[in-house]
Design a protein around this motif. Structure first.
Motif, PDB file in Angstrom:
ATOM      1  N   ALA A  87       0.842  -1.201   0.000  1.00  0.00           N
ATOM      2  CA  ALA A  87       0.000   0.000   0.000  1.00  0.00           C
ATOM      3  C   ALA A  87       0.879   1.254   0.000  1.00  0.00           C
ATOM      4  O   ALA A  87       0.582   2.238  -0.703  1.00  0.00           O
ATOM      5  CB  ALA A  87      -0.926  -0.002   1.209  1.00  0.00           C
ATOM      6  N   ASN A  88       1.974   1.215   0.771  1.00  0.00           N
ATOM      7  CA  ASN A  88       2.886   2.369   0.811  1.00  0.00           C
ATOM      8  C   ASN A  88       3.603   2.561  -0.521  1.00  0.00           C
ATOM      9  O   ASN A  88       3.751   3.705  -1.002  1.00  0.00           O
ATOM     10  CB  ASN A  88       3.912   2.182   1.930  1.00  0.00           C
ATOM     11  N   HIS A 140       2.519   1.716  -3.408  1.00  0.00           N
ATOM     12  CA  HIS A 140       1.538   2.211  -4.366  1.00  0.00           C
ATOM     13  C   HIS A 140       1.349   3.721  -4.193  1.00  0.00           C
ATOM     14  O   HIS A 140       1.262   4.459  -5.197  1.00  0.00           O
ATOM     15  CB  HIS A 140       0.199   1.494  -4.167  1.00  0.00           C
ATOM     16  N   LEU A 141       1.309   4.181  -2.937  1.00  0.00           N
ATOM     17  CA  LEU A 141       1.185   5.627  -2.706  1.00  0.00           C
ATOM     18  C   LEU A 141       2.407   6.365  -3.243  1.00  0.00           C
ATOM     19  O   LEU A 141       2.296   7.500  -3.750  1.00  0.00           O
ATOM     20  CB  LEU A 141       1.014   5.885  -1.206  1.00  0.00           C
ATOM     21  N   THR A 142       3.581   5.746  -3.140  1.00  0.00           N
ATOM     22  CA  THR A 142       4.801   6.361  -3.697  1.00  0.00           C
ATOM     23  C   THR A 142       4.680   6.526  -5.204  1.00  0.00           C
ATOM     24  O   THR A 142       5.052   7.563  -5.767  1.00  0.00           O
ATOM     25  CB  THR A 142       6.020   5.493  -3.348  1.00  0.00           C
ATOM     26  N   LEU A 155       1.936   6.864  -6.817  1.00  0.00           N
ATOM     27  CA  LEU A 155       0.978   7.942  -7.061  1.00  0.00           C
ATOM     28  C   LEU A 155       1.646   9.311  -6.940  1.00  0.00           C
ATOM     29  O   LEU A 155       1.374  10.227  -7.736  1.00  0.00           O
ATOM     30  CB  LEU A 155      -0.193   7.852  -6.069  1.00  0.00           C
ATOM     31  N   MET A 156       2.535   9.442  -5.961  1.00  0.00           N
ATOM     32  CA  MET A 156       3.229  10.721  -5.794  1.00  0.00           C
ATOM     33  C   MET A 156       4.165  10.979  -6.966  1.00  0.00           C
ATOM     34  O   MET A 156       4.420  12.128  -7.326  1.00  0.00           O
ATOM     35  CB  MET A 156       4.017  10.715  -4.482  1.00  0.00           C
ATOM     36  N   SER A 185      -0.805   3.593 -12.403  1.00  0.00           N
ATOM     37  CA  SER A 185      -1.122   3.516 -10.975  1.00  0.00           C
ATOM     38  C   SER A 185      -2.237   4.472 -10.614  1.00  0.00           C
ATOM     39  O   SER A 185      -3.108   4.152  -9.780  1.00  0.00           O
ATOM     40  CB  SER A 185       0.120   3.821 -10.136  1.00  0.00           C
ATOM     41  N   SER A 232      -5.809   3.083  -9.130  1.00  0.00           N
ATOM     42  CA  SER A 232      -5.481   3.242  -7.712  1.00  0.00           C
ATOM     43  C   SER A 232      -6.546   2.635  -6.796  1.00  0.00           C
ATOM     44  O   SER A 232      -6.245   1.860  -5.889  1.00  0.00           O
ATOM     45  CB  SER A 232      -5.311   4.726  -7.382  1.00  0.00           C
ATOM     46  N   SER A 233      -7.799   2.980  -7.052  1.00  0.00           N
ATOM     47  CA  SER A 233      -8.884   2.469  -6.200  1.00  0.00           C
ATOM     48  C   SER A 233      -8.954   0.942  -6.243  1.00  0.00           C
ATOM     49  O   SER A 233      -9.066   0.280  -5.208  1.00  0.00           O
ATOM     50  CB  SER A 233     -10.220   3.069  -6.642  1.00  0.00           C
ATOM     51  N   ILE A 254      -5.811  -0.698  -4.365  1.00  0.00           N
ATOM     52  CA  ILE A 254      -5.911  -0.681  -2.896  1.00  0.00           C
ATOM     53  C   ILE A 254      -6.973  -1.665  -2.416  1.00  0.00           C
ATOM     54  O   ILE A 254      -6.767  -2.414  -1.455  1.00  0.00           O
ATOM     55  CB  ILE A 254      -6.241   0.744  -2.407  1.00  0.00           C
TER      56      ILE A 254
END
Length: 555
Positions: free
Chosen positions: A490-491, A493-495, A497-498, A504, A508-509, A512
């Motif tokens: 999860a982390n 994936h957030l990276t 996104l940033m 991604s 995204s939805s 996750i």
């Protein structure tokens, strides 16, 4: 009318006593009897001897037939071996009729008193269940006395004598009546003992009594056929083959009834009850010995009359839930466990198919996997309903714990199937139809989690089957590893996104939700370990650390 009611009550008591003995023996010794049968199938003669012993204990050749049929249905023994067991079963029930025909009336109060004391003082133990057997034996002996007392006054009337006289004119009618009584009473033993008691009171002539005995033998075979009418073909082949043996024996023996009466020694004719039970024993011994060499031929005929469909059974149909095994709780529990593994196999196919849907965007496969969830739900309902038919009182401590484990396992499999169905719907709506794709790194994460999940499911199935404590501990450790893996991905994936990674951001939805759902599936899989570890005393009462609790206490 009063005398008729007394006779009907005595007959009902005899049937009920036989039922108590049969069910009690199966509950106490069911597992041992199964192992005895399985170990004695090296040749047809040892199988027949095993049939004699088992039937002498359960007081019913029908019960032995149903038990043996279950083994054939599960592929544990061959059809000829099962038919050899039934040759011995017929001798076993005949031997018990000889035993009960002797004057054992003095044992009736002793058995009933001892059985009631054991049942009341230790109801949930093996001793309490053995008490039910003693009660059944005592009631059978008491019922035989009541039958003799009730038949005398009843059959002195002209009307009843006219009815009996009408039966004596037709041997086929006597056989038909005897068969009908055996089916209604659910026991040929009870009918033979009833006929012996009636012959003693001169209620029926000896030739009628022997005709009724032949009918009772035929009726016991017919009863087993009717009982397994809805069972799989492999199960019905045993009861049909056994009925063919009985039919052949009755056809051959019927013309010689008159000869038997003429050639019988005076000592037997002077004791009608002895003549009846000895005729019953002689018929079964001669028929079993003469026909034991025909088991293979009759097995082939049975397979012709009751063929097994060549088309494979669908996944929706239970494979192992044999209704005839319900009278043997240990066997029924084993069947339910095997069906639970069948349900888990369907869930495994669904889980493996999820990755194929993600990679290939296969809508047809997605539809098939959703239909498989209906199969999982149906199997769950069938297993649950089957287990509810097993008397919990008849189960020992270990079997009762296994009963609970099976229910828990099937619930987890059913919930996993529901999650997979929802995951597939999300993939269709958020990936396949919008024509989106996961990033390369995201897809690698999903593949790794999926592979670990499939491995954990297979480990969970092994834990359920074998109850290995070390494997259960390993499975529970996987729950922590999988949770840490879900957080890490999860982390990452957030990276992505940033970093504004386009795939991604588009998925995204779904990404996750997917890794969260995979973690939920893993939690259900790991729940399989809890009953095993709890039974072994390997679970702590709480996962909270005592130091944290102490830190929160006011000072």
């Amino acid at each position: 009318m009063k005398h008729l009611l007394n006779l009907l009550a005595a007959v009902a008591l005899l049937v009920w006593g036989t039922h108590l003995v049969r069910t009690g023996v199966l509950r106490v010794f069911g597992g041992d009897l199964r192992r005895l049968l399985q170990r004695s199938l090296g040749n047809r003669f040892s199988a027949a001897l095993a049939g004699i012993g088992v039937t002498a204990l359960v007081q019913s050749s029908t019960a032995t037939s149903l038990m043996t049929s279950s083994f054939v249905g599960q592929g544990l023994i061959t059809l000829p071996s099962a038919l050899a067991v039934m040759r011995g079963a017929d001798i076993g029930t005949a031997l018990m009729s000889v035993l009960f025909s002797t004057d054992l009336s003095w044992l009736s109060p002793l058995f009933i008193f001892t059985g009631v004391v054991l049942s009341i003082t230790r109801p949930a133990s093996a001793a309490g269940r053995f008490g039910r057997i003693l009660i059944g034996l005592g009631l059978m002996l008491l019922a035989l006395q009541l039958v003799v007392q009730a038949t005398g006054p009843l059959f002195e009337s002209e009307a009843m004598r006219a009815v009996i006289a009408s039966i004596t004119s037709d041997l086929m009618l006597e056989i038909t009546v005897g068969a009908a009584l055996a089916v209604v009473a659910y026991s040929s033993l009870a009918v033979v003992l009833l006929v012996a008691a009636m012959a003693t009171g001169a209620v029926v002539p000896l030739d009628v009594a022997l005709g009724l005995v032949l009918g009772a033998n035929l009726g016991s075979g017919l009863l087993a056929v009717l009982t397994t009418a809805k069972s799989p073909p492999a199960v019905r082949q045993v009861t049909v083959g056994n009925f063919l043996f009985k039919l052949l024996g009755v056809v051959i023996a019927a013309p010689f009834v008159g000869l038997v009466l003429r050639q019988a020694p005076d000592t037997l004719t002077a004791s009608p009850a002895t003549l009846v039970v000895m005729f019953h024993l002689a018929f079964n011994v001669i028929a079993s010995v003469a026909f034991i060499g025909l088991t293979t031929a009759v097995a082939r005929l049975s397979m012709t009359l009751v063929p097994v469909p060549r088309t494979p059974a669908t996944g929706t149909r239970p494979r192992h839930l044999d209704p005839s095994a319900l009278s043997t709780p240990s066997l029924a529990i084993s069947n339910a466990a095997r069906e639970a593994l069948h349900q888990a196999d369907v869930v495994e196919s669904m889980l493996i198919g999820v990755l194929a849907v993600i990679r290939g965007n296969d809508l047809r496969l997605a539809e098939e996997l959703r239909k498989m969830d209906d199969q999982v739900d149906r199997l769950y309902s069938d297993i649950k309903y089957y287990l509810t038919k097993i008397s919990r009182e008849a189960l020992g401590e270990e079997e009762s714990r296994r009963w609970t484990d099976i229910i828990s396992f099937t619930i987890n499999m059913e919930q996993i199937g529901d999650i997979i169905e929802r995951v597939i719907s999300d993939i269709e709506d958020k990936k396949i139809r919008p024509h989106r794709n996961f990033s390369e790194a995201g897809m690698a994460e999903i593949v790794e989690m999926h592979e670990r999940l499939v491995a954990n499911l297979r480990l969970g199935m092994s834990v359920f089957l074998n109850g290995n404590v070390r494997d259960a501990q390993k499975l529970l450790e996987e729950k922590v590893r999988f949770r840490d893996l879900e957080r890490a991905y999860a982390n990452t994936h957030l990276t992505r996104l940033m970093d504004r990674t386009a795939p991604s951001m588009e998925t995204s939805s779904l990404h996750i939700d997917l890794i969260s759902d995979l973690k939920r599936i893993n939690s259900h899989i790991c729940s399989i370990a809890y009953p095993i570890l709890d039974s072994a005393g390997a679970l702590a009462p709480s996962r909270l650390r005592s130091s944290l609790v102490e830190a929160e206490e006011p000072r």
